[in-house]
Design a protein around this motif. Structure first.
Motif, PDB file in Angstrom:
ATOM      1  N   ALA A 207       0.833  -1.212   0.000  1.00  0.00           N
ATOM      2  CA  ALA A 207       0.000   0.000   0.000  1.00  0.00           C
ATOM      3  C   ALA A 207       0.865   1.258   0.000  1.00  0.00           C
ATOM      4  N   ALA A 208       1.993   1.229   0.696  1.00  0.00           N
ATOM      5  CA  ALA A 208       2.876   2.405   0.738  1.00  0.00           C
ATOM      6  C   ALA A 208       3.483   2.669  -0.637  1.00  0.00           C
ATOM      7  N   LEU A 209       3.864   1.603  -1.347  1.00  0.00           N
ATOM      8  CA  LEU A 209       4.443   1.791  -2.677  1.00  0.00           C
ATOM      9  C   LEU A 209       3.376   2.265  -3.670  1.00  0.00           C
ATOM     10  N   ALA A 210       2.188   1.694  -3.601  1.00  0.00           N
ATOM     11  CA  ALA A 210       1.103   2.133  -4.488  1.00  0.00           C
ATOM     12  C   ALA A 210       0.742   3.587  -4.210  1.00  0.00           C
ATOM     13  N   PHE A 211       0.667   3.938  -2.941  1.00  0.00           N
ATOM     14  CA  PHE A 211       0.367   5.317  -2.539  1.00  0.00           C
ATOM     15  C   PHE A 211       1.448   6.268  -3.053  1.00  0.00           C
ATOM     16  N   ALA A 212       2.707   5.856  -2.953  1.00  0.00           N
ATOM     17  CA  ALA A 212       3.822   6.680  -3.431  1.00  0.00           C
ATOM     18  C   ALA A 212       3.739   6.887  -4.939  1.00  0.00           C
ATOM     19  N   CYS A 213       3.357   5.850  -5.663  1.00  0.00           N
ATOM     20  CA  CYS A 213       3.223   5.974  -7.121  1.00  0.00           C
ATOM     21  C   CYS A 213       2.110   6.955  -7.485  1.00  0.00           C
ATOM     22  N   MET A 214       0.977   6.851  -6.802  1.00  0.00           N
ATOM     23  CA  MET A 214      -0.135   7.762  -7.099  1.00  0.00           C
ATOM     24  C   MET A 214       0.216   9.206  -6.748  1.00  0.00           C
ATOM     25  N   LEU A 215       0.820   9.415  -5.591  1.00  0.00           N
ATOM     26  CA  LEU A 215       1.208  10.769  -5.197  1.00  0.00           C
ATOM     27  C   LEU A 215       2.266  11.329  -6.137  1.00  0.00           C
ATOM     28  N   GLY A 216       3.239  10.504  -6.470  1.00  0.00           N
ATOM     29  CA  GLY A 216       4.293  10.943  -7.383  1.00  0.00           C
ATOM     30  C   GLY A 216       3.754  11.300  -8.745  1.00  0.00           C
ATOM     31  N   TRP A 217       2.810  10.516  -9.227  1.00  0.00           N
ATOM     32  CA  TRP A 217       2.197  10.781 -10.524  1.00  0.00           C
ATOM     33  C   TRP A 217       1.526  12.165 -10.511  1.00  0.00           C
ATOM     34  N   GLY A 218       0.740  12.413  -9.482  1.00  0.00           N
ATOM     35  CA  GLY A 218       0.046  13.701  -9.388  1.00  0.00           C
ATOM     36  C   GLY A 218       0.999  14.877  -9.288  1.00  0.00           C
ATOM     37  N   LEU A 219       2.050  14.727  -8.512  1.00  0.00           N
ATOM     38  CA  LEU A 219       3.024  15.818  -8.374  1.00  0.00           C
ATOM     39  C   LEU A 219       3.830  16.017  -9.651  1.00  0.00           C
ATOM     40  N   ALA A 220       4.158  14.934 -10.318  1.00  0.00           N
ATOM     41  CA  ALA A 220       4.938  15.040 -11.557  1.00  0.00           C
ATOM     42  C   ALA A 220       4.130  15.717 -12.659  1.00  0.00           C
ATOM     43  N   ILE A 221       2.851  15.393 -12.757  1.00  0.00           N
ATOM     44  CA  ILE A 221       2.001  16.035 -13.766  1.00  0.00           C
ATOM     45  C   ILE A 221       1.921  17.536 -13.501  1.00  0.00           C
ATOM     46  N   ASN A 222       1.882  17.906 -12.231  1.00  0.00           N
ATOM     47  CA  ASN A 222       1.824  19.321 -11.853  1.00  0.00           C
ATOM     48  C   ASN A 222       3.101  20.061 -12.227  1.00  0.00           C
ATOM     49  N   MET A 223       4.213  19.352 -12.259  1.00  0.00           N
ATOM     50  CA  MET A 223       5.514  20.006 -12.411  1.00  0.00           C
ATOM     51  C   MET A 223       6.110  19.870 -13.817  1.00  0.00           C
ATOM     52  N   THR A 224       5.580  18.988 -14.657  1.00  0.00           N
ATOM     53  CA  THR A 224       6.193  18.808 -15.975  1.00  0.00           C
ATOM     54  C   THR A 224       5.696  19.848 -16.974  1.00  0.00           C
ATOM     55  N   PRO A 225       6.614  20.480 -17.686  1.00  0.00           N
ATOM     56  CA  PRO A 225       6.201  21.460 -18.693  1.00  0.00           C
ATOM     57  C   PRO A 225       5.627  20.803 -19.947  1.00  0.00           C
ATOM     58  N   MET A 226       5.667  19.488 -20.019  1.00  0.00           N
ATOM     59  CA  MET A 226       5.171  18.778 -21.189  1.00  0.00           C
ATOM     60  C   MET A 226       3.725  18.303 -21.027  1.00  0.00           C
TER      61      MET A 226
END
Length: 124
Positions: free
Chosen positions: A59-78
């Protein structure tokens, strides 16, 4: 195309808590070099061995993937949202993603790390 062992040899030397804490950071960094989390998250997930083999609650790894995905989309200029917002504001997508969104992203990353750590220690 991935080796049978994936990235297990690289992760074997890390403490278990570091694995889910690094996932959002990896996704943010790869977003900065033009790799969309839509492509990176599944590849990363396929390269990581079963979380229990690393001493990580699934659950911690799945949660990390979901959070990371959301933060990365917010930060990528692409991302489509950064490109569209930049066009409307008549600025560069880099301005939208790295200047306007950076403070929010890194604040949210700190909260995400706290949530991941809490989930990590609270998992039975």
């Amino acid at each position: 195309t991935l080796p049978a062992t994936g990235i297990a040899p690289l992760l074997a030397h890390l403490p278990p808590i570091a694995v889910p804490l690094l996932v959002p950071l990896v996704l943010i960094v790869t977003g900065q070099i033009g790799l969309n989390p839509v492509a990176v998250a599944p590849l990363f997930g396929a390269a990581i061995p079963h979380p229990a083999a690393l001493g990580v609650p699934p659950a911690a790894l799945a949660f990390a993937c979901m959070l990371g995905w959301g933060l990365a989309i917010n930060m990528t200029p692409m991302s489509a949202s950064a490109i569209t917002t930049a066009r409307w504001a008549r600025v560069s997508p880099w301005t939208v993603s790295t200047r306007w969104n950076a403070a929010f992203t890194f604040s949210a990353l700190l909260l995400a790390w706290a949530a991941i750590a809490l989930l990590f220690v609270a998992w039975p």
